[in-house]
Design an enzyme around this catalytic site. Structure first.
Site, PDB file in Angstrom:
ATOM      1  N   GLU A  78      14.704  40.130  -3.018  1.00 42.56           N
ATOM      2  CA  GLU A  78      15.237  39.079  -3.896  1.00 42.56           C
ATOM      3  C   GLU A  78      16.421  39.599  -4.705  1.00 42.56           C
ATOM      4  O   GLU A  78      16.358  40.657  -5.309  1.00 42.56           O
ATOM      5  CB  GLU A  78      14.132  38.563  -4.840  1.00 42.56           C
ATOM      6  N   ARG A  88       5.468  23.944  -7.608  1.00 41.99           N
ATOM      7  CA  ARG A  88       5.192  22.973  -6.547  1.00 41.99           C
ATOM      8  C   ARG A  88       3.699  22.772  -6.380  1.00 41.99           C
ATOM      9  O   ARG A  88       3.250  21.889  -5.666  1.00 41.99           O
ATOM     10  CB  ARG A  88       5.857  23.405  -5.242  1.00 41.99           C
ATOM     11  N   CYS A 141       6.195  33.716  -9.048  1.00 42.33           N
ATOM     12  CA  CYS A 141       6.948  34.928  -8.674  1.00 42.33           C
ATOM     13  C   CYS A 141       8.293  34.979  -9.370  1.00 42.33           C
ATOM     14  O   CYS A 141       8.670  36.000  -9.957  1.00 42.33           O
ATOM     15  CB  CYS A 141       7.127  35.002  -7.157  1.00 42.33           C
ATOM     16  N   HIS A 165       9.494  39.679  -1.818  1.00 40.27           N
ATOM     17  CA  HIS A 165       8.490  38.783  -1.242  1.00 40.27           C
ATOM     18  C   HIS A 165       8.089  39.309   0.137  1.00 40.27           C
ATOM     19  O   HIS A 165       8.966  39.679   0.933  1.00 40.27           O
ATOM     20  CB  HIS A 165       9.049  37.361  -1.063  1.00 40.27           C
TER      21      HIS A 165
HETATM   22  N1  PCA Z   1       3.536  34.113  -4.456  1.00 45.07           N
HETATM   23  C1  PCA Z   1       3.836  33.028  -5.368  1.00 45.07           C
HETATM   24  C2  PCA Z   1       3.138  33.385  -6.653  1.00 45.07           C
HETATM   25  C3  PCA Z   1       2.186  34.489  -6.313  1.00 45.07           C
HETATM   26  C4  PCA Z   1       2.574  34.926  -4.973  1.00 45.07           C
HETATM   27  O1  PCA Z   1       2.114  35.902  -4.371  1.00 45.07           O
HETATM   28  C5  PCA Z   1       5.329  32.761  -5.516  1.00 45.07           C
HETATM   29  O2  PCA Z   1       6.093  32.993  -4.561  1.00 45.07           O
HETATM   30  O3  PCA Z   1       5.759  32.284  -6.570  1.00 45.07           O
END
Ligand code: PCA
Length: 192
Positions: A78, A88, A141, A165
């Site tokens: 990111e 969402r 996140c 991610h």
């Molecule tokens: N993914 C979510 C929140 C916790 C996670 O592992 C996100 O992408 O916001």
């Protein structure tokens, strides 16, 4: 040098969160870097207070937060955290903020202070599917990523901080995720 690496607990009805599985499988050391891991609750309110307490306790030089993006097929490095909560689905406390800032009056966005381009080059060289990502979404996140960069901006000592991610375990094995996170940390420690 010390790195704090966090994953998230399961959310949205899932039994596990691969980010947590991968983070908890990391080695305790990467070269001279000590690696401390923790799990954050998928909760807008509790995730940031937990992260802040961990940072106060561990005094890390590097903070890497890791979450699941189940709709992606590659590791996402990111680049940018935005000052927006726009859930969402409800978080694990049932909170579902819409159109709200993460920090009232905070800057619109922060850039990651990880060597994002170098990381993508390194992962790609090892054939790990990965990409630079322009959005960590607007759920928990991104909320944690923004709060982390906001904290880093207020510190006097330099902190290398960022967010990655991971995809679902059906897209990438746990071993590949662990290798990817190890390379992220190794590239970051070499910046110092
Ligand atoms: N993914 C979510 C929140 C916790 C996670 O592992 C996100 O992408 O916001």
């Amino acid at each position: 040098m010390k790195a704090l690496v966090t994953g998230f607990d399961a959310f949205g009805g899932d039994a596990i969160n691969p980010s947590c599985v991968a983070v908890q499988s990391l080695p305790a050391r990467i070269g001279t870097l000590e690696v401390v891991t923790a799990v954050l609750p998928t909760s807008f309110r509790r995730a940031t207070t937990t992260l802040r307490a961990l940072m106060r306790r561990e005094q890390p030089d590097i903070v890497l937060c890791v979450g699941l993006a189940a709709d992606r097929a590659a590791i996402s490095i990111e680049r940018v955290a935005v000052n927006l909560d726009d859930a969402r689905l409800p978080d694990n406390d049932g909170a579902c903020p819409r159109d709200k800032p993460v920090v009232r009056g905070g800057p619109a966005a922060y850039f990651s202070s990880l060597p994002v381009r170098k990381i993508v080059t390194r992962l790609t060289a090892e054939n790990i599917p990965c990409e630079l990502s322009m959005s960590a979404g607007a759920f928990v996140c991104n909320h944690v990523f923004y709060a982390l960069m906001h904290l880093a901006a207020q510190r006097e000592q330099r902190l290398h901080a960022g967010f990655v991610h991971v995809p679902a375990l059906s897209a990438l094995s746990r071993e590949q995720m662990v290798r990817a996170l190890t390379l992220v940390l190794d590239s970051t420690r070499r910046m110092k």
